[in-house]
Design a protein around this motif. Structure first.
Motif, PDB file in Angstrom:
ATOM      1  N   ALA A  83      -0.767   8.616   6.828  1.00 42.90           N
ATOM      2  CA  ALA A  83       0.308   8.455   5.873  1.00 42.90           C
ATOM      3  C   ALA A  83       1.494   8.421   5.867  1.00 42.90           C
ATOM      4  O   ALA A  83       1.922   7.665   5.830  1.00 42.90           O
ATOM      5  CB  ALA A  83       0.141   9.190   4.456  1.00 42.90           C
ATOM      6  N   ALA A  84       2.226   9.385   6.938  1.00 42.67           N
ATOM      7  CA  ALA A  84       3.403   9.523   6.880  1.00 42.67           C
ATOM      8  C   ALA A  84       3.915   8.035   7.380  1.00 42.67           C
ATOM      9  O   ALA A  84       4.818   7.385   7.418  1.00 42.67           O
ATOM     10  CB  ALA A  84       4.243  10.385   7.412  1.00 42.67           C
ATOM     11  N   VAL A  85       2.610   8.322   8.402  1.00 44.19           N
ATOM     12  CA  VAL A  85       2.882   6.340   9.707  1.00 44.19           C
ATOM     13  C   VAL A  85       1.927   5.631   9.533  1.00 44.19           C
ATOM     14  O   VAL A  85       2.021   4.106  10.600  1.00 44.19           O
ATOM     15  CB  VAL A  85       2.790   7.564  10.837  1.00 44.19           C
ATOM     16  CG1 VAL A  85       3.387   8.172  11.816  1.00 44.19           C
ATOM     17  CG2 VAL A  85       1.337   7.836  11.257  1.00 44.19           C
ATOM     18  N   ALA A  86       1.912   5.635   8.499  1.00 43.97           N
ATOM     19  CA  ALA A  86       0.897   3.898   7.650  1.00 43.97           C
ATOM     20  C   ALA A  86       2.141   2.791   7.652  1.00 43.97           C
ATOM     21  O   ALA A  86       3.149   3.081   7.467  1.00 43.97           O
ATOM     22  CB  ALA A  86       0.065   4.643   6.491  1.00 43.97           C
ATOM     23  N   ARG A  87       0.723   2.021   7.891  1.00 42.92           N
ATOM     24  CA  ARG A  87       2.229   0.823   7.612  1.00 42.92           C
ATOM     25  C   ARG A  87       1.165  -0.445   6.401  1.00 42.92           C
ATOM     26  O   ARG A  87       1.787  -1.246   5.921  1.00 42.92           O
ATOM     27  CB  ARG A  87       1.790   0.087   9.272  1.00 42.92           C
ATOM     28  CG  ARG A  87       2.864   0.551  10.088  1.00 42.92           C
ATOM     29  CD  ARG A  87       2.943  -0.100  11.613  1.00 42.92           C
ATOM     30  NE  ARG A  87       1.965  -0.635  11.472  1.00 42.92           N
ATOM     31  CZ  ARG A  87       1.209  -0.578  13.411  1.00 42.92           C
ATOM     32  NH1 ARG A  87       1.831   0.743  14.034  1.00 42.92           N
ATOM     33  NH2 ARG A  87       0.183  -0.906  13.360  1.00 42.92           N
ATOM     34  N   GLY A  88       0.071   0.241   6.355  1.00 43.74           N
ATOM     35  CA  GLY A  88      -0.482  -0.586   5.260  1.00 43.74           C
ATOM     36  C   GLY A  88      -0.219  -0.400   3.894  1.00 43.74           C
ATOM     37  O   GLY A  88       0.593  -0.214   3.804  1.00 43.74           O
ATOM     38  N   ALA A  89      -0.435  -1.886   3.312  1.00 44.60           N
ATOM     39  CA  ALA A  89      -0.099  -1.782   1.773  1.00 44.60           C
ATOM     40  C   ALA A  89      -1.092  -0.656   0.411  1.00 44.60           C
ATOM     41  O   ALA A  89      -0.185  -0.289  -0.023  1.00 44.60           O
ATOM     42  CB  ALA A  89       0.085  -3.165   1.745  1.00 44.60           C
ATOM     43  N   TYR A  90      -2.027  -0.301   1.056  1.00 47.91           N
ATOM     44  CA  TYR A  90      -2.839  -0.055   0.638  1.00 47.91           C
ATOM     45  C   TYR A  90      -3.342   1.352   1.780  1.00 47.91           C
ATOM     46  O   TYR A  90      -3.260   1.112   2.899  1.00 47.91           O
ATOM     47  CB  TYR A  90      -3.925  -0.462  -0.175  1.00 47.91           C
ATOM     48  CG  TYR A  90      -3.548  -1.028  -1.093  1.00 47.91           C
ATOM     49  CD1 TYR A  90      -3.602  -0.271  -2.514  1.00 47.91           C
ATOM     50  CD2 TYR A  90      -3.387  -1.827  -1.669  1.00 47.91           C
ATOM     51  CE1 TYR A  90      -3.254  -0.943  -3.886  1.00 47.91           C
ATOM     52  CE2 TYR A  90      -2.526  -2.693  -2.122  1.00 47.91           C
ATOM     53  CZ  TYR A  90      -2.697  -2.259  -3.682  1.00 47.91           C
ATOM     54  OH  TYR A  90      -3.004  -3.060  -4.647  1.00 47.91           O
ATOM     55  N   ALA A 142     -10.639  11.864  -2.509  1.00 47.11           N
ATOM     56  CA  ALA A 142      -9.618  10.923  -2.001  1.00 47.11           C
ATOM     57  C   ALA A 142     -10.955   9.269  -1.050  1.00 47.11           C
ATOM     58  O   ALA A 142     -10.164   8.731  -1.051  1.00 47.11           O
ATOM     59  CB  ALA A 142      -8.952  11.934  -0.407  1.00 47.11           C
ATOM     60  N   ARG A 143     -11.541  10.367  -0.358  1.00 47.50           N
ATOM     61  CA  ARG A 143     -12.666   8.944  -0.128  1.00 47.50           C
ATOM     62  C   ARG A 143     -12.891   7.886  -1.232  1.00 47.50           C
ATOM     63  O   ARG A 143     -13.322   6.945  -0.752  1.00 47.50           O
ATOM     64  CB  ARG A 143     -14.133   9.610   0.694  1.00 47.50           C
ATOM     65  CG  ARG A 143     -14.697   9.780  -0.374  1.00 47.50           C
ATOM     66  CD  ARG A 143     -16.081  10.304  -0.173  1.00 47.50           C
ATOM     67  NE  ARG A 143     -16.170  11.484   1.518  1.00 47.50           N
ATOM     68  CZ  ARG A 143     -16.232  12.721   0.980  1.00 47.50           C
ATOM     69  NH1 ARG A 143     -16.479  13.199   0.056  1.00 47.50           N
ATOM     70  NH2 ARG A 143     -16.233  13.689   1.852  1.00 47.50           N
ATOM     71  N   ASN A 144     -12.579   8.108  -1.693  1.00 51.15           N
ATOM     72  CA  ASN A 144     -13.328   6.893  -3.658  1.00 51.15           C
ATOM     73  C   ASN A 144     -12.053   6.862  -3.709  1.00 51.15           C
ATOM     74  O   ASN A 144     -12.179   5.834  -5.136  1.00 51.15           O
ATOM     75  CB  ASN A 144     -14.352   7.414  -3.819  1.00 51.15           C
ATOM     76  CG  ASN A 144     -13.998   8.607  -4.849  1.00 51.15           C
ATOM     77  OD1 ASN A 144     -12.974   8.729  -4.912  1.00 51.15           O
ATOM     78  ND2 ASN A 144     -15.103   9.294  -5.353  1.00 51.15           N
ATOM     79  N   GLN A 145     -11.197   6.310  -3.096  1.00 53.27           N
ATOM     80  CA  GLN A 145      -9.860   5.533  -4.139  1.00 53.27           C
ATOM     81  C   GLN A 145      -9.013   4.556  -3.040  1.00 53.27           C
ATOM     82  O   GLN A 145      -8.836   5.686  -1.705  1.00 53.27           O
ATOM     83  CB  GLN A 145      -8.842   7.152  -4.637  1.00 53.27           C
ATOM     84  CG  GLN A 145      -9.018   7.857  -5.519  1.00 53.27           C
ATOM     85  CD  GLN A 145      -9.679   7.751  -6.960  1.00 53.27           C
ATOM     86  OE1 GLN A 145      -8.454   7.549  -7.377  1.00 53.27           O
ATOM     87  NE2 GLN A 145     -10.615   7.999  -7.133  1.00 53.27           N
ATOM     88  N   LEU A 146      -7.910   3.967  -3.186  1.00 51.73           N
ATOM     89  CA  LEU A 146      -7.193   3.365  -2.834  1.00 51.73           C
ATOM     90  C   LEU A 146      -6.043   3.434  -3.772  1.00 51.73           C
ATOM     91  O   LEU A 146      -5.606   3.373  -4.407  1.00 51.73           O
ATOM     92  CB  LEU A 146      -7.404   1.288  -2.837  1.00 51.73           C
ATOM     93  CG  LEU A 146      -8.034   1.181  -1.130  1.00 51.73           C
ATOM     94  CD1 LEU A 146      -9.335   1.642  -1.093  1.00 51.73           C
ATOM     95  CD2 LEU A 146      -8.041  -0.280  -1.537  1.00 51.73           C
ATOM     96  N   PHE A 147      -5.806   3.730  -2.875  1.00 51.31           N
ATOM     97  CA  PHE A 147      -3.539   3.809  -3.502  1.00 51.31           C
ATOM     98  C   PHE A 147      -2.774   2.573  -2.852  1.00 51.31           C
ATOM     99  O   PHE A 147      -2.524   2.531  -1.260  1.00 51.31           O
ATOM    100  CB  PHE A 147      -3.050   5.135  -2.005  1.00 51.31           C
ATOM    101  CG  PHE A 147      -3.993   6.528  -3.130  1.00 51.31           C
ATOM    102  CD1 PHE A 147      -4.448   7.043  -4.529  1.00 51.31           C
ATOM    103  CD2 PHE A 147      -5.176   7.147  -2.218  1.00 51.31           C
ATOM    104  CE1 PHE A 147      -4.826   8.009  -5.010  1.00 51.31           C
ATOM    105  CE2 PHE A 147      -5.811   8.061  -2.394  1.00 51.31           C
ATOM    106  CZ  PHE A 147      -5.730   8.509  -3.861  1.00 51.31           C
ATOM    107  N   ARG A 148      -2.252   2.193  -3.262  1.00 54.96           N
ATOM    108  CA  ARG A 148      -0.897   1.070  -3.237  1.00 54.96           C
ATOM    109  C   ARG A 148       0.055   2.462  -2.311  1.00 54.96           C
ATOM    110  O   ARG A 148       0.352   3.600  -2.398  1.00 54.96           O
ATOM    111  CB  ARG A 148      -0.094   0.843  -4.205  1.00 54.96           C
ATOM    112  CG  ARG A 148       0.833  -0.273  -3.332  1.00 54.96           C
ATOM    113  CD  ARG A 148       1.090  -1.498  -4.679  1.00 54.96           C
ATOM    114  NE  ARG A 148       1.324  -0.652  -6.043  1.00 54.96           N
ATOM    115  CZ  ARG A 148       3.122  -0.515  -6.058  1.00 54.96           C
ATOM    116  NH1 ARG A 148       3.768  -0.670  -4.697  1.00 54.96           N
ATOM    117  NH2 ARG A 148       3.131  -0.392  -7.013  1.00 54.96           N
TER     118      ARG A 148
END
Length: 670
Positions: A83-90, A142-148
Motif C-alpha cells: 500500500a505504501a508504494v501503490a499508485r492506484g486510485a483504489y 481485506a480480500r473482499n473490499q476495494l479501498f479508495r
C-alpha cells in the motif's frame, strides 16, 4: 483510473500462478471508464518458490512489480508495504491463494462509474480442496473490499501484525465510510478464496486462531468502544468457532472462555451435539472399513506394530511393487555407499519378483515378512504407494519420490475430470499424502504442482531426481555398450519412441505405422519402441533389425543413453530426457482430446520457450517430414530444447541421490 492489487505471496507456490493470472487476464472493458491495473506482489527472501513465480510474471507483464520484505514474514506488514508504494486510485488486497473471477474487473469498473465510494464491498465465495464451492462468510475481510487510496491514507489505516491483521483496518474503514455515506456494495461474486487443507501460512489450523479475540480487543480500543464492534465481534468469533478447519472441537470450550462468552456455551453445545451425532454416524461407517482392513491384516502384523522400530531398516518400493526401479532404486544404491549401516529391503509383487537384481533383499507384498518389515522399518521410500493399507507409526519417516514431472493433471487437480477418475478415491489420495514426511521435487514446476495437487504438511525437497544422475554423468562408452547389448550396429541413428498411456483407451496402439516409418528413415536408423508399463512387458510390435520392442527393458535410463533422440507424446520421460540435451520430438496426434480428457499443465504445442521441447508433429505425415527433413535437429528445435531444459532440469547435476540420502538418513556432508 488505476486499480492497485496487492498480492501477499508467502508459501503459496501451488496457488500463486493462477492467482496472478486471474488478475492480469482481466479485461477492463465495461460500461464505466476503463480501469488500468497495477499488481504489486509482496514476497519474502526465504527461498519460497512463490517469489520466482512472481518474478516470472513480472518479466512477462510490465504491470506486475515484485517487492521483497525484510525480516520474518508477516502478512499485515507485507500488505502495508504494498500500500505504501501503490499508485492506484483504489486498493485491493489479495492473498496468493485468492482468485479474481472472470469479468470482475469490468463489473467493478461499471460500479465505480456510478459514484466513487471510499469502500466498495465485493461479493465473494470460497472453494475447498475438493472443489466444492461455499458462500463467503459474510464478514468484512481485506480480500473482499476495494479501498479508495486517498481515504486509506487520510485515515492512516494499516494492517496490524500477526494473525487476523485485517480486522482493525477493515472494520475501521467500514465504520468511517458508513458514517460518511461512502460505503457501497457490489453483489456480484468477484473474489474466490481457495481454502487449503493445511490452512494459510499466517494462520494454520489450531489455537493460533484464538488471535481473533485479541484483534477485536484492539479494534474496540482503536475506535473508542464503537457500538458496532460487539456485533461484528460476535459474528466473526462465531464463524471462526464453527469452522472445524480453524478451531478443533477440543479447543472450543477454551475459545468460549477466552472470548468471554460462557453464557452462550450451553446453547452452542446443543448445536454441537447435533453435529457430533452426524460425526459419530460417519465414524461408524469408517470404523466398519477399518474393521475390514484389520481382519485382512495378519495377527503377526498387529503384534509387530508393538515392536520397536528398527533405526537401521529402510523399505523401498516402486511403481506399485513392480520391482527395482526409478528414484527409489537410485536412492537405495547411493544409501549402500553413503549409509552402509542402513539395511534396505524392497517390496515386490509375486508376479514381478524376477525383476529383482541378484543380491538385493526383498519381501513379497502381503506376506508375513512384508507386514513385519512395514511394521518395524524406520524409513519408507516409494515412488507410488505401499500396498495393503499399512499403518504408519509415529517415528517412521516416509519419502515420496514421485516418478515423473507432471504434464497431465495429478492428485486433486484431477477432480474436474470425473469421466477419467471413476473408481479413484480422492479421500484415499489425501490420506496417503498425509503419510509423507518428504516429497521429492524434480524442478520448480513440480514443487508448485505437488503443493496444490497433494496438499499436506510434508517438506518439499527440491533436489532433482536421483534416477537422472546417470544421465548427467553419461559417457559415449556407456552408450556404445548399451547399444551393443541391444544388438544395434555401430553408427546407427537410434530413435526411442515412448508414448504414454491414454486414460480413455485400453491397450497399446501406436499412432504411427512403425515399420513404414522405419522404411522411410532408411537402413541407418533403428526405432526402439517402449510402451507404458501399464501395458505389460511387450508393446506387441513386430520385432526386427529396424524396430525393436524394448518395453521389457528394466531401465529406461539405459534406453535414453542408447538413443540419439526421443519421440514421445505426453510422457513425463521427456523431462528426464532433457538432461541429456538430445533432441526431443513431440508427436501429439490427439492433443485436443488428451487435454480435454485429462488436462495438462504444459502446452506442448504453444511454441513458447520452456513449454515446447523441440520439433512438433500432429499427424503421421508431419512426423515423417520432421524426421526425414531434419527439423528435429534444427537450430530452432535446439533453442526450444535449451529453454525446456533450463526450466525442467535446473537441479540435475549428478548429485541428487547424494542430497536425498544425506537428508533422509542424516549423513553429514564431507
Amino acid at each position: 483510473m488505476l486499480l492497485t492489487v496487492v498480492v501477499s505471496a508467502h508459501r503459496a507456490q501451488g496457488y500463486l500462478r493462477a492467482a496472478l493470472e486471474s488478475v492480469t487476464a482481466q479485461s477492463p472493458a465495461g460500461s464505466g471508464p476503463p480501469i488500468g491495473l497495477e499488481v504489486l506482489v509482496v514476497g519474502a527472501p526465504d527461498g519460497d518458490l512463490g517469489l520466482a513465480i512472481a518474478r516470472e510474471s513480472a518479466e512477462r507483464d510490465p504491470r506486475v512489480r515484485v517487492l521483497v520484505t525484510d525480516g520474518p514474514w508477516d502478512t499485515g506488514a507485507a500488505r502495508n508495504a504494498g500500500a505504501a508504494v501503490a499508485r492506484g486510485a483504489y486498493l485491493l488486497f489479495l492473498d496468493g491463494d485468492d482468485l479474481l473471477l472472470p469479468g470482475a474487473l469490468a463489473e467493478i469498473s461499471a460500479r465505480l462509474a456510478d459514484d466513487r465510494p471510499d469502500v466498495l464491498r465485493l461479493g465473494h465465495d470460497r472453494v475447498d480442496w475438493w472443489g466444492a464451492e461455499r458462500p463467503g462468510e459474510g464478514l468484512p475481510a481485506a480480500r473482499n473490499q476495494l479501498f479508495r487510496r486517498a481515504f486509506w491514507e487520510a485515515h492512516r489505516l494499516r494492517f496490524t501484525e500477526g494473525p487476523y491483521g485485517d480486522v482493525v483496518p477493515v472494520h475501521r474503514a467500514a465504520f468511517l465510510a458508513s458514517d460518511a455515506g461512502t460505503l457501497a456494495s457490489l453483489d456480484r461474486i468477484c473474489v474466490r478464496h481457495r481454502l487449503r487443507r493445511t490452512g494459510t501460512s499466517a494462520v494454520p489450523p489450531g489455537r493460533a486462531h484464538f488471535a481473533v479475540i485479541d484483534a477485536y480487543a484492539r479494534l474496540a480500543a482503536g475506535t473508542g468502544g464503537d457500538h458496532r464492534v460487539p456485533a461484528a465481534r460476535t459474528a466473526h468469533l462465531t464463524a471462526v468457532l464453527d469452522d472445524p478447519e480453524r478451531i478443533a472441537p477440543g479447543d472450543r470450550a477454551a475459545f468460549f472462555r477466552a472470548a468471554g462468552l460462557p453464557g452462550r456455551y450451553a446453547a452452542h453445545r446443543g448445536g454441537e451435539a447435533v453435529r457430533a451425532g452426524r460425526t459419530r454416524a460417519r465414524g461408524v461407517a469408517r470404523a466398519g472399513k477399518k474393521a475390514l482392513r484389520a481382519r485382512a491384516m495378519s495377527a503377526v502384523y498387529r503384534a509387530d506394530l508393538r515392536r520397536p522400530l528398527d533405526p537401521r531398516l529402510a523399505v523401498y518400493g516402486a511403481y506399485w511393487n513392480r520391482g527395482f526401479a526409478c528414484n527409489p532404486a537410485a536412492v537405495y544404491a547411493k544409501a549402500r555407499e553413503l549409509a552402509p549401516h542402513i539395511r534396505g529391503v524392497w517390496v515386490v509383487s509375486s508376479r514381478h519378483r524376477e525383476r529383482m537384481p541378484p543380491g538385493v533383499p526383498y519381501v513379497i507384498e502381503g506376506s508375513r515378512a512384508y507386514w513385519r518389515t512395514m511394521a518395524t522399518a524406520t524409513y519408507l521410500v516409494n515412488n507410488s504407494s505401499f500396498p495393503g493399507g499399512f499403518t504408519k507409526r509415529p517415528g517412521q519417516i516416509y519419502l515420496q519420490t514421485h516418478h515423473g514431472t507432471p504434464l497431465k493433471t495429478m492428485g486433486l487437480d484431477q477432480l474436474p475430470y470425473p469421466a477419467l477418475t471413476k473408481g479413484v478415491s480422492f479421500e484415499r489420495i489425501v490420506a496417503h499424502t498425509d503419510q509423507w514426511d518428504f516429497s521429492l521435487s524434480a524442478n520448480p514446476h513440480s514443487t508448485e504442482i505437488w503443493d496444490r495437487a497433494y496438499p499436506s504438511s510434508y517438506e518439499q525437497l527440491p533436489y532433482g531426481y536421483p534416477r537422472n544422475d546417470v544421465l548427467c554423468d553419461a559417457t559415449a562408452e556407456q552408450s556404445d555398450k548399451i547399444r551393443a547389448e541391444l544388438g544395434i550396429a555401430p553408427g546407427a541413428t537410434v530413435l526411442l519412441y515412448a508414448p504414454t498411456h491414454r486414460d480413455y483407451r485400453e491397450g497399446f496402439l501406436p499412432r504411427v505405422d512403425l515399420e513404414r516409418l522405419a522404411r522411410a528413415l532408411g537402413p541407418e536408423c533403428v526405432l526402439l519402441v517402449r510402451a507404458h508399463y501399464f501395458y505389460g512387458r511387450s508393446a506387441g510390435t513386430a520385432a526386427g533389425d529396424r524396430v525393436l520392442d524394448v518395453t521389457g527393458h528394466p531401465r529406461v535410463e539405459e534406453l535414453f543413453l542408447a538413443s540419439d533422440a526421443l519421440i514421445t507424446d505426453y510422457s513425463s520421460l521427456m523431462f528426464d530426457y532433457a538432461c541429456l540435451d538430445r533432441p526431443i520430438i513431440a508427436y501429439v496426434p490427439d492433443w485436443e482430446a488428451y487435454r480435454a480428457a485429462r488436462g495438462t499443465y504444459v502446452d506442448l504445442l504453444s511454441g513458447r520457450p520452456g513449454d515446447t521441447p523441440g520439433a512438433v508433429a500432429t499427424t503421421e505425415d508431419e512426423l515423417r517430414e520432421v524426421l526425414c527433413g531434419g527439423a528435429w535437429r534444427s537450430p530452432e528445435a535446439d533453442a526450444l530444447r535449451a529453454a525446456f531444459r533450463d526450466r525442467f532440469c535446473p537441479y540435475d547435476d549428478g548429485h541428487a541421490a547424494e542430497r536425498v540420502v544425506r537428508r533422509l538418513f542424516g549423513v553429514p556432508s564431507n
